[in-house]
Design a protein around this motif. Structure first.
Motif, PDB file in Angstrom:
ATOM      1  N   GLY A  20      46.657  41.482  31.603  1.00  0.00           N
ATOM      2  CA  GLY A  20      45.704  41.698  32.280  1.00  0.00           C
ATOM      3  C   GLY A  20      44.561  40.605  31.999  1.00  0.00           C
ATOM      4  O   GLY A  20      43.454  40.942  32.242  1.00  0.00           O
ATOM      5  N   PRO A  38      50.470  43.161  40.226  1.00  0.00           N
ATOM      6  CA  PRO A  38      51.334  43.682  39.244  1.00  0.00           C
ATOM      7  C   PRO A  38      52.707  42.987  38.714  1.00  0.00           C
ATOM      8  O   PRO A  38      53.206  43.498  37.947  1.00  0.00           O
ATOM      9  CB  PRO A  38      51.862  45.073  39.963  1.00  0.00           C
ATOM     10  N   PRO A  40      54.477  40.155  36.700  1.00  0.00           N
ATOM     11  CA  PRO A  40      54.028  39.053  35.541  1.00  0.00           C
ATOM     12  C   PRO A  40      54.007  37.735  36.066  1.00  0.00           C
ATOM     13  O   PRO A  40      54.743  37.059  37.023  1.00  0.00           O
ATOM     14  CB  PRO A  40      55.167  39.391  34.819  1.00  0.00           C
ATOM     15  N   PRO A  64      48.212  30.507  32.235  1.00  0.00           N
ATOM     16  CA  PRO A  64      49.275  31.048  32.423  1.00  0.00           C
ATOM     17  C   PRO A  64      49.904  31.827  31.347  1.00  0.00           C
ATOM     18  O   PRO A  64      49.802  31.506  30.259  1.00  0.00           O
ATOM     19  CB  PRO A  64      50.318  29.902  32.897  1.00  0.00           C
ATOM     20  N   GLY A  65      50.704  32.980  31.190  1.00  0.00           N
ATOM     21  CA  GLY A  65      51.025  33.812  30.338  1.00  0.00           C
ATOM     22  C   GLY A  65      51.937  32.885  29.313  1.00  0.00           C
ATOM     23  O   GLY A  65      52.647  32.170  30.078  1.00  0.00           O
TER      24      GLY A  65
HETATM   25  N1  GTP Z   1      45.723  50.308  33.818  1.00  0.00           N
HETATM   26  C1  GTP Z   1      45.399  49.159  33.518  1.00  0.00           C
HETATM   27  N2  GTP Z   1      45.994  48.323  34.269  1.00  0.00           N
HETATM   28  C2  GTP Z   1      45.327  46.924  33.994  1.00  0.00           C
HETATM   29  C3  GTP Z   1      44.362  46.621  33.380  1.00  0.00           C
HETATM   30  N3  GTP Z   1      44.103  45.200  33.378  1.00  0.00           N
HETATM   31  C4  GTP Z   1      45.183  45.052  34.255  1.00  0.00           C
HETATM   32  N4  GTP Z   1      45.677  45.736  34.742  1.00  0.00           N
HETATM   33  C5  GTP Z   1      47.043  45.562  35.623  1.00  0.00           C
HETATM   34  O1  GTP Z   1      47.990  44.798  35.034  1.00  0.00           O
HETATM   35  C6  GTP Z   1      48.468  43.837  35.844  1.00  0.00           C
HETATM   36  C7  GTP Z   1      48.515  42.399  35.412  1.00  0.00           C
HETATM   37  O2  GTP Z   1      47.156  42.157  35.456  1.00  0.00           O
HETATM   38  P1  GTP Z   1      46.829  40.478  35.599  1.00  0.00           P
HETATM   39  O3  GTP Z   1      45.285  40.573  35.534  1.00  0.00           O
HETATM   40  O4  GTP Z   1      47.301  39.840  36.875  1.00  0.00           O
HETATM   41  O5  GTP Z   1      47.497  39.958  34.316  1.00  0.00           O
HETATM   42  P2  GTP Z   1      47.675  38.419  33.707  1.00  0.00           P
HETATM   43  O6  GTP Z   1      47.834  38.581  32.233  1.00  0.00           O
HETATM   44  O7  GTP Z   1      46.596  37.667  34.339  1.00  0.00           O
HETATM   45  O8  GTP Z   1      49.077  38.127  34.165  1.00  0.00           O
HETATM   46  P3  GTP Z   1      49.571  36.411  34.620  1.00  0.00           P
HETATM   47  O9  GTP Z   1      49.403  36.074  35.751  1.00  0.00           O
HETATM   48  O10 GTP Z   1      51.172  37.298  34.385  1.00  0.00           O
HETATM   49  O11 GTP Z   1      49.377  35.796  33.309  1.00  0.00           O
HETATM   50  C8  GTP Z   1      47.747  44.297  37.242  1.00  0.00           C
HETATM   51  O12 GTP Z   1      48.533  45.295  37.953  1.00  0.00           O
HETATM   52  C9  GTP Z   1      46.583  44.783  37.017  1.00  0.00           C
HETATM   53  O13 GTP Z   1      46.121  45.615  37.867  1.00  0.00           O
HETATM   54  C10 GTP Z   1      43.649  47.575  32.571  1.00  0.00           C
HETATM   55  O14 GTP Z   1      42.756  47.638  31.897  1.00  0.00           O
HETATM   56  N5  GTP Z   1      44.180  48.920  32.608  1.00  0.00           N
END
Ligand code: GTP
Length: 304
Positions: A20, A38, A40, A64-65
């Motif tokens: 996230g 959604p 990764p 990036p993750g």
């Molecule tokens: N329920 C919930 N879902 C969340 C929250 N934060 C992020 N998400 C969900 O988690 C998923 C990944 O979120 P990203 O913000 O793209 O995650 P990231 O860490 O940037 O991912 P990478 O690009 O893989 O590095 C998405 O579907 C978001 O909507 C939160 O606080 N609550």
């Protein structure tokens, strides 16, 4: 206000894929600067988001993750993340609490690449335990929070929900207090260090990730070939690179429907971002094995 009290510095947002990080960056800024899907590992670049307040400027690097996958592209992505960390004043680790509370056995493996570096860190470390909105019974989180404070006693842990912007003010205040006293590095109205052209490629890539199935989006890349601002209109030509012939057909879709849907969604978002009418043309090109082609990855800006 006393000029000398203004603080300014860099925060590296680290963590496993899908935790996230991008959602949190957008929530901090109250505006979208990083793509969110959604799936990764959608973040390929180091995106800087700039939060300007009268008393501080916080410059975030969304990385990036951190993970343990193979391949040249993944190696470069990892380098990008470590580079961001090396230049930061504050390190922020974002973790998906829902995942590790449901599946505690995943935790060790996911944070393995980060674990020791964080423990030995002498700079301030903040851990954002994200997605707490998924727990009605917050006491379920306690064992995970305890595990974290034992693992990284040097870190401050904050339960948050990036999605609901819950707990973010506390983290921001904490970070702000740990930045060096310094004037702002960027104008107060600048949200990102990334040019609009780059943002446009990211928007197209996000729509591909949302529309395409399974692994296919990971084998697509977007290059903005033309970006022309005519005053009231912006003309954008983008090339979507795919790694195989069969992928091209899938990106285009039956009767061109997939590409059309990607284009419509991207155009709408670009219009919102720029406040101008956008004419967007998408082309799909095959470039076999591009994910292993260092020169090409550099051309796409994936390596410094
Ligand atoms: N329920 C919930 N879902 C969340 C929250 N934060 C992020 N998400 C969900 O988690 C998923 C990944 O979120 P990203 O913000 O793209 O995650 P990231 O860490 O940037 O991912 P990478 O690009 O893989 O590095 C998405 O579907 C978001 O909507 C939160 O606080 N609550």
């Amino acid at each position: 206000m006393n000029e000398t009290e203004h603080r300014c510095g860099w925060v590296a947002m680290m963590g496993p894929p899908n935790a996230g990080k991008s959602t949190m960056l957008n929530a901090f800024l109250g505006q979208k600067v990083a793509i969110v899907t959604p799936k990764p590992q959608t973040t390929r670049h180091q995106i800087s988001g700039i939060l300007s307040r009268p008393d501080a400027q916080i410059i975030f690097m969304d990385t990036p993750g951190i993970h343990q996958l193979r391949g040249k592209m993944n190696k470069i992505l990892l380098q990008t993340a470590w580079q961001a960390m090396s230049g930061a004043d504050v390190i922020m680790v974002v973790l998906d609490s829902d995942l590790y509370i449901r599946k505690p056995e995943f935790f060790e493996n996911d944070i393995e690449p980060l674990s020791e570096a964080i423990l030995n860190e002498t700079r301030p470390v903040v851990v954002a335990v994200n997605k707490v909105d998924l727990f009605r019974d917050k006491s379920k989180m306690l064992p995970f929070l305890e595990r974290l404070s034992k693992l990284w006693p040097n870190a401050e842990v904050f339960p948050v929900s990036a999605k609901n912007a819950d707990g973010l003010t506390k983290i921001l205040d904490h970070i702000k207090a740990r930045l060096p006293v310094s004037p702002a590095l960027y104008p107060a109205d600048q949200l990102s260090t990334m040019p609009m052209r780059f943002m446009a490629a990211e928007v197209v890539r996000e729509k591909l990730f949302l529309d395409l199935r399974q692994e296919l989006p990971y084998y697509t890349a977007v290059e903005i070939e033309k970006w022309e601002d005519t005053g009231d209109r912006i003309i954008v030509n983008a090339i979507i690179y795919v790694a195989r012939k069969t992928h091209k057909a899938m990106v285009i879709g039956k009767g061109g429907l997939t590409l059309k849907s990607v284009g419509t969604a991207a155009r709408k978002e670009l219009q919102e971002m720029t406040g101008k009418k956008v004419h967007l043309e998408l082309w799909v090109k095959i470039r076999e094995g591009w994910t292993e082609d260092i020169g090409f990855l550099r051309m796409l800006g994936m390596s410094s």
